[in-house]
Design a protein around this motif. Sequence first.
Motif, PDB file in Angstrom:
ATOM      1  N   ASP A 102       0.835  -1.210   0.000  1.00  0.00           N
ATOM      2  CA  ASP A 102       0.000   0.000   0.000  1.00  0.00           C
ATOM      3  C   ASP A 102       0.871   1.262   0.000  1.00  0.00           C
ATOM      4  O   ASP A 102       0.572   2.233  -0.697  1.00  0.00           O
ATOM      5  CB  ASP A 102      -0.921   0.030   1.218  1.00  0.00           C
ATOM      6  CG  ASP A 102      -2.039  -0.999   1.158  1.00  0.00           C
ATOM      7  OD1 ASP A 102      -2.310  -1.556   0.067  1.00  0.00           O
ATOM      8  OD2 ASP A 102      -2.648  -1.260   2.226  1.00  0.00           O
ATOM      9  N   GLN A 103       1.939   1.251   0.795  1.00  0.00           N
ATOM     10  CA  GLN A 103       2.827   2.416   0.862  1.00  0.00           C
ATOM     11  C   GLN A 103       3.580   2.614  -0.452  1.00  0.00           C
ATOM     12  O   GLN A 103       3.814   3.758  -0.867  1.00  0.00           O
ATOM     13  CB  GLN A 103       3.800   2.278   2.028  1.00  0.00           C
ATOM     14  CG  GLN A 103       3.134   2.392   3.380  1.00  0.00           C
ATOM     15  CD  GLN A 103       2.259   3.629   3.491  1.00  0.00           C
ATOM     16  OE1 GLN A 103       1.038   3.526   3.549  1.00  0.00           O
ATOM     17  NE2 GLN A 103       2.859   4.783   3.507  1.00  0.00           N
ATOM     18  N   LEU A 104       3.979   1.545  -1.105  1.00  0.00           N
ATOM     19  CA  LEU A 104       4.637   1.666  -2.403  1.00  0.00           C
ATOM     20  C   LEU A 104       3.669   2.281  -3.415  1.00  0.00           C
ATOM     21  O   LEU A 104       4.035   3.180  -4.167  1.00  0.00           O
ATOM     22  CB  LEU A 104       5.143   0.299  -2.871  1.00  0.00           C
ATOM     23  CG  LEU A 104       6.090   0.287  -4.057  1.00  0.00           C
ATOM     24  CD1 LEU A 104       7.335   1.127  -3.817  1.00  0.00           C
ATOM     25  CD2 LEU A 104       6.475  -1.157  -4.399  1.00  0.00           C
ATOM     26  N   ALA A 105       2.431   1.847  -3.382  1.00  0.00           N
ATOM     27  CA  ALA A 105       1.410   2.426  -4.262  1.00  0.00           C
ATOM     28  C   ALA A 105       1.190   3.903  -3.925  1.00  0.00           C
ATOM     29  O   ALA A 105       1.014   4.737  -4.822  1.00  0.00           O
ATOM     30  CB  ALA A 105       0.107   1.643  -4.146  1.00  0.00           C
ATOM     31  N   ALA A 106       1.224   4.251  -2.646  1.00  0.00           N
ATOM     32  CA  ALA A 106       1.045   5.639  -2.219  1.00  0.00           C
ATOM     33  C   ALA A 106       2.184   6.530  -2.706  1.00  0.00           C
ATOM     34  O   ALA A 106       2.009   7.750  -2.804  1.00  0.00           O
ATOM     35  CB  ALA A 106       0.930   5.717  -0.692  1.00  0.00           C
ATOM     36  N   GLN A 107       3.333   5.943  -3.026  1.00  0.00           N
ATOM     37  CA  GLN A 107       4.468   6.701  -3.575  1.00  0.00           C
ATOM     38  C   GLN A 107       4.227   7.062  -5.045  1.00  0.00           C
ATOM     39  O   GLN A 107       5.009   7.793  -5.641  1.00  0.00           O
ATOM     40  CB  GLN A 107       5.763   5.886  -3.473  1.00  0.00           C
ATOM     41  CG  GLN A 107       6.193   5.530  -2.080  1.00  0.00           C
ATOM     42  CD  GLN A 107       6.774   6.710  -1.329  1.00  0.00           C
ATOM     43  OE1 GLN A 107       7.418   7.582  -1.876  1.00  0.00           O
ATOM     44  NE2 GLN A 107       6.522   6.731  -0.034  1.00  0.00           N
ATOM     45  N   GLY A 108       3.160   6.508  -5.634  1.00  0.00           N
ATOM     46  CA  GLY A 108       2.849   6.781  -7.035  1.00  0.00           C
ATOM     47  C   GLY A 108       3.251   5.661  -7.981  1.00  0.00           C
ATOM     48  O   GLY A 108       3.273   5.842  -9.195  1.00  0.00           O
ATOM     49  N   ILE A 109       3.534   4.485  -7.427  1.00  0.00           N
ATOM     50  CA  ILE A 109       3.947   3.332  -8.221  1.00  0.00           C
ATOM     51  C   ILE A 109       2.732   2.444  -8.472  1.00  0.00           C
ATOM     52  O   ILE A 109       1.960   2.171  -7.546  1.00  0.00           O
ATOM     53  CB  ILE A 109       5.032   2.513  -7.468  1.00  0.00           C
ATOM     54  CG1 ILE A 109       6.206   3.387  -7.044  1.00  0.00           C
ATOM     55  CG2 ILE A 109       5.467   1.302  -8.283  1.00  0.00           C
ATOM     56  CD1 ILE A 109       6.957   4.044  -8.155  1.00  0.00           C
ATOM     57  N   GLY A 110       2.578   1.975  -9.708  1.00  0.00           N
ATOM     58  CA  GLY A 110       1.560   0.970  -9.993  1.00  0.00           C
ATOM     59  C   GLY A 110       2.001  -0.346  -9.359  1.00  0.00           C
ATOM     60  O   GLY A 110       3.102  -0.822  -9.638  1.00  0.00           O
ATOM     61  N   VAL A 111       1.154  -0.918  -8.502  1.00  0.00           N
ATOM     62  CA  VAL A 111       1.524  -2.115  -7.749  1.00  0.00           C
ATOM     63  C   VAL A 111       0.556  -3.255  -8.040  1.00  0.00           C
ATOM     64  O   VAL A 111      -0.656  -3.090  -7.935  1.00  0.00           O
ATOM     65  CB  VAL A 111       1.537  -1.827  -6.221  1.00  0.00           C
ATOM     66  CG1 VAL A 111       1.759  -3.099  -5.419  1.00  0.00           C
ATOM     67  CG2 VAL A 111       2.604  -0.789  -5.890  1.00  0.00           C
ATOM     68  N   ALA A 112       1.127  -4.395  -8.423  1.00  0.00           N
ATOM     69  CA  ALA A 112       0.389  -5.652  -8.511  1.00  0.00           C
ATOM     70  C   ALA A 112       0.912  -6.528  -7.374  1.00  0.00           C
ATOM     71  O   ALA A 112       2.042  -6.344  -6.922  1.00  0.00           O
ATOM     72  CB  ALA A 112       0.614  -6.307  -9.868  1.00  0.00           C
ATOM     73  N   ARG A 113       0.113  -7.476  -6.924  1.00  0.00           N
ATOM     74  CA  ARG A 113       0.494  -8.238  -5.732  1.00  0.00           C
ATOM     75  C   ARG A 113       0.301  -9.726  -5.921  1.00  0.00           C
ATOM     76  O   ARG A 113      -0.631 -10.163  -6.581  1.00  0.00           O
ATOM     77  CB  ARG A 113      -0.370  -7.834  -4.536  1.00  0.00           C
ATOM     78  CG  ARG A 113      -0.293  -6.384  -4.221  1.00  0.00           C
ATOM     79  CD  ARG A 113      -1.355  -5.999  -3.213  1.00  0.00           C
ATOM     80  NE  ARG A 113      -1.493  -4.547  -3.185  1.00  0.00           N
ATOM     81  CZ  ARG A 113      -1.637  -3.849  -2.092  1.00  0.00           C
ATOM     82  NH1 ARG A 113      -1.661  -4.435  -0.931  1.00  0.00           N
ATOM     83  NH2 ARG A 113      -1.746  -2.551  -2.154  1.00  0.00           N
ATOM     84  N   GLY A 114       1.189 -10.460  -5.250  1.00  0.00           N
ATOM     85  CA  GLY A 114       0.991 -11.891  -5.095  1.00  0.00           C
ATOM     86  C   GLY A 114      -0.018 -12.124  -3.980  1.00  0.00           C
ATOM     87  O   GLY A 114      -0.631 -11.182  -3.481  1.00  0.00           O
ATOM     88  N   ARG A 115      -0.171 -13.384  -3.576  1.00  0.00           N
ATOM     89  CA  ARG A 115      -1.089 -13.716  -2.483  1.00  0.00           C
ATOM     90  C   ARG A 115      -0.273 -14.245  -1.314  1.00  0.00           C
ATOM     91  O   ARG A 115       0.407 -15.271  -1.446  1.00  0.00           O
ATOM     92  CB  ARG A 115      -2.102 -14.760  -2.941  1.00  0.00           C
ATOM     93  CG  ARG A 115      -3.107 -15.126  -1.860  1.00  0.00           C
ATOM     94  CD  ARG A 115      -4.150 -16.116  -2.339  1.00  0.00           C
ATOM     95  NE  ARG A 115      -4.863 -15.563  -3.475  1.00  0.00           N
ATOM     96  CZ  ARG A 115      -5.348 -16.317  -4.470  1.00  0.00           C
ATOM     97  NH1 ARG A 115      -5.175 -17.623  -4.473  1.00  0.00           N
ATOM     98  NH2 ARG A 115      -5.992 -15.753  -5.467  1.00  0.00           N
ATOM     99  N   PHE A 116      -0.354 -13.564  -0.193  1.00  0.00           N
ATOM    100  CA  PHE A 116       0.424 -13.937   0.979  1.00  0.00           C
ATOM    101  C   PHE A 116       0.151 -15.387   1.358  1.00  0.00           C
ATOM    102  O   PHE A 116      -0.991 -15.814   1.448  1.00  0.00           O
ATOM    103  CB  PHE A 116       0.089 -13.019   2.160  1.00  0.00           C
ATOM    104  CG  PHE A 116       0.978 -13.248   3.343  1.00  0.00           C
ATOM    105  CD1 PHE A 116       2.158 -12.544   3.478  1.00  0.00           C
ATOM    106  CD2 PHE A 116       0.648 -14.193   4.300  1.00  0.00           C
ATOM    107  CE1 PHE A 116       3.003 -12.764   4.561  1.00  0.00           C
ATOM    108  CE2 PHE A 116       1.472 -14.421   5.388  1.00  0.00           C
ATOM    109  CZ  PHE A 116       2.659 -13.705   5.517  1.00  0.00           C
ATOM    110  N   GLY A 117       1.212 -16.144   1.567  1.00  0.00           N
ATOM    111  CA  GLY A 117       1.100 -17.519   2.036  1.00  0.00           C
ATOM    112  C   GLY A 117       0.725 -18.541   0.987  1.00  0.00           C
ATOM    113  O   GLY A 117       0.672 -19.728   1.286  1.00  0.00           O
TER     114      GLY A 117
END
Length: 145
Positions: free
Chosen positions: A111-126
């Motif tokens: 979330d913080q990386l996205a808040a920096q203005g970066i487009g963020v895609a995510r894996g699934r934890f665990g």
Amino acid sequence: MRALLQRVSEASVTVDEDILAETGAGLLVLVCAMQGDSTVQADKLAAKISRLRIFQDENGKMNRSLLDTGGEALVVSQFTLAADTRSGNRPGFSAAAPPGEGERLYTYFADQLAAQGIGVARGRFGADMKVRLLNDGPVTIWLEV
């Protein structure tokens, strides 16, 4: 927190044969929350990654950041970055944050990386994930905050 960054032309993560997330040019960020980490470390790591100058400028020098290039990040949790291999042949992972705290900090970091203005895609934890990438360079950077 620990992170292993790989500069990529593209990356994707698959869970149960379904593509969960994918990105174009940017970074694959493998991230691990460690025992004692808090949102302070997650904030520092997100700020550092967004501004790290590891992309080529017009002269071929690594002088541009994700923010400069408009690149994306695929963020994948990876507790094995906490591996302790100092003794024996089997790594120990007790330095990793407990799963609940690890997931909270992983989500917060993304979330913080996205808040920096970066487009963020995510894996699934665990999840048991299959990660594909086309490494660009190759450029691989280890960060610990």
